[in-house]
Scaffold this active site. Structure first.
Site, PDB file in Angstrom:
ATOM      1  N   SER A 282     -45.369  -3.897-115.850  1.00 53.93           N
ATOM      2  CA  SER A 282     -46.365  -4.964-116.018  1.00 53.93           C
ATOM      3  C   SER A 282     -46.023  -6.209-115.216  1.00 53.93           C
ATOM      4  O   SER A 282     -46.898  -6.835-114.619  1.00 53.93           O
ATOM      5  CB  SER A 282     -46.507  -5.315-117.498  1.00 53.93           C
ATOM      6  N   HIS A 333     -44.787 -11.029-117.959  1.00 51.08           N
ATOM      7  CA  HIS A 333     -46.042 -11.078-117.203  1.00 51.08           C
ATOM      8  C   HIS A 333     -46.129 -12.356-116.367  1.00 51.08           C
ATOM      9  O   HIS A 333     -46.451 -12.310-115.173  1.00 51.08           O
ATOM     10  CB  HIS A 333     -47.227 -11.011-118.166  1.00 51.08           C
TER      11      HIS A 333
END
Length: 509
Positions: A282, A333
């Site tokens: 991610s 992230h």
């Protein structure tokens, strides 16, 4: 006029009709005049003009839907030898709004003998730029052909340049990374399961405690591991769409650097701000978003008219989803997003150099990484997840590595503000194995203090009492364990054993 709008004002051809008497142009960056429609037609009557304005509004509504715009202003330009013979001015003074949903508005301008100068002024005001060029009384076929060719050639070259920027190379490393993460997932499944904490730890997940101990390779290996099939599928789909787009724009080698640097940055951010075990691509995928934002900053017009709105909306949705859903590593992230933007600044674009800018991004990135790691390893730069500590300690115990288990648990006890009874219990078990009975006794008492129903702690404390020949206290703790868990035969057996010893000691006296 078409040539000037295309070559000097940056408009692009949407549609050129076969008879070459009607032309649609777009420049979405110009909010006042995003779409221009031009018609070469003698307007003899105002009613015919009105019907054409309504027709243009209907076509403009179709364009609005195709572009996905909430509202659209269409600039409608008539080129006529003479103005209509009847009253027509009121049709131009007020814009026509398409009646269905009232989202498309047509602003009409008429260029004809005697009124062109006024029309130029009005149109220039609408465009926000001066639209002026000399007009001859007559033009030869050769001059007309050259004007058309210049406009079309310029438009074609602009399309070629845009494609060259957006398609520098065919994707390769995107597919390589997809294959690697699928292969890594299958390996995890065959060796204990991708959701098994011990397996994830063994094969490279981010574990703050192990990075503290010098396993720095865990700053990159988590990028290729995934926790569960759904996690793998979602990240593989995202990587396929975003990775191929970024690799086409930046080229293979630059994409490789962007992806790895973004993944590395995401793990650093997770190491600092998240105590939990984590894995997944991610952070690197958010790095692709960061690289696209850098592309948007460097090529704003091309970005906005191609992918810009979609990229921004999808990024916002992902961030909102991350911050409103539990169990998602938002630090990773955001770290990946920043890392991808910085990495794109370092690599810049193929066949284009900006040495000072690239050097500045390199120095900035190096400084951020150095400062982040210095803070992280300062001792207070990150927190630790107790559940991960316990799983890691149990793995050490399975290997009979009591010293490592003791160092891990005692370090966590010293740095954590509120260890639970499970930490104290496991630490006491290790201390019993190492012969540190007094320390084990203290930690068992702390575990019982936190959980008065912890029957295993009472049992182990009874064993420690027994080992220290404190039979009375051993009987109390063993009986407490048996009362809490009557079905546990081992507890009842210990009570009987202690009673037997007490009787024997009484008879001897």
């Amino acid at each position: 006029m078409a040539n000037a709008l295309i070559t000097e004002h940056g408009y692009r051809i949407i549609q050129l009709f076969e008879n070459q008497r009607e032309l649609w142009l777009e420049k979405m960056e110009n909010r006042n005049a995003p779409v221009i429609r031009m018609l070469l037609e003698n307007m003899d009557w105002g009613n015919a003009m009105q019907r054409d304005i309504e027709f243009t509004a209907a076509n403009g509504e179709s364009v609005r839907k195709q572009l996905g715009r909430n509202k659209l202003d269409v600039i409608n330009i008539y080129i006529s030898e003479f103005p209509p013979v009847d009253d027509y001015k009121f049709r131009l003074e007020n814009p026509f709004v398409f009646p269905d949903k009232n989202k498309t508005t047509v602003h009409s301008f008429l260029f004809a003998r005697g009124i062109s100068e006024t029309a130029f002024q009005l149109l220039s005001t609408r465009l926000g730029k001066d639209l002026q060029f000399s007009i001859a009384d007559d033009y030869s076929e050769q001059e007309i052909h050259l004007q058309k060719k210049a406009a079309v050639d310029y438009a074609i070259n602009q399309v070629k340049q845009d494609r060259a920027i957006l398609q520098n190379s065919k994707p390769l490393f995107t597919y390589v990374f997809i294959i690697i993460q699928i292969a890594a997932f299958l390996w995890l499944e065959l060796n204990g399961g991708s959701t098994n904490t011990s397996t994830l730890i063994k094969y490279g997940a981010k574990v703050n405690q192990l990075i503290d101990q010098g396993e720095w390779w865990r700053f990159i290996t988590p990028v290729f591991l995934h926790i569960g099939l759904l996690h793998l599928v979602m990240n593989t789909i995202s990587l396929y769409f975003l990775g191929t787009l970024v690799e086409r724009i930046y080229g293979r080698f630059r994409f490789l650097l962007i992806y790895l640097i973004a993944g590395f940055a995401g793990v650093i951010a997770s190491f600092i701000f998240s105590p939990n075990l984590s894995a997944g691509a991610s952070g690197a995928i958010f790095g692709c978003f960061g690289a696209l934002l850098y592309f948007g900053a460097a090529n704003r017009k091309l970005f906005l008219r191609t992918m810009g709105l979609n990229v921004i909306i999808i990024l916002i949705i992902n961030l909102v989803f991350g911050f409103t859903t539990s169990g998602i590593d938002n630090a990773g992230h955001l770290g990946g997003l920043a890392g991808g933007f910085l990495a794109a600044g370092i690599t810049h674009f193929p066949k284009k150099r900006s040495v000072l800018r690239q050097l500045g991004f390199l120095i900035l990135t190096g400084g951020i990484v150095w400062a982040s790691l210095s803070y992280a390893f300062s001792g207070s730069g990150h927190s630790q997840d107790e559940s991960t500590v316990l799983v890691l300690a149990q793995d050490y115990l399975k290997q009979n590595n009591y010293q490592k288990a003791y160092e891990l648990l005692s370090r966590f006890e010293g740095t954590s503000e509120s260890p639970t009874e499970r930490t104290y219990f496991l630490l006491s078990y290790v201390e019993i194995k190492q012969g540190k009975l007094d320390d084990a006794k203290l930690h068992l008492q702390q575990a019982i203090k936190l959980d008065s129903g912890f029957h295993e702690a009472y049992f182990n404390l009874a064993l420690v009492n027994l080992e220290q020949n404190d039979l009375e206290q051993a009987k109390i703790n063993a009986q407490k364990a048996a009362d809490l868990e009557p079905d546990q035969e081992e507890y009842s057996a210990l009570v009987q054993e202690i009673n037997g010893r007490l009787q024997s000691s009484g008879e001897e006296e």
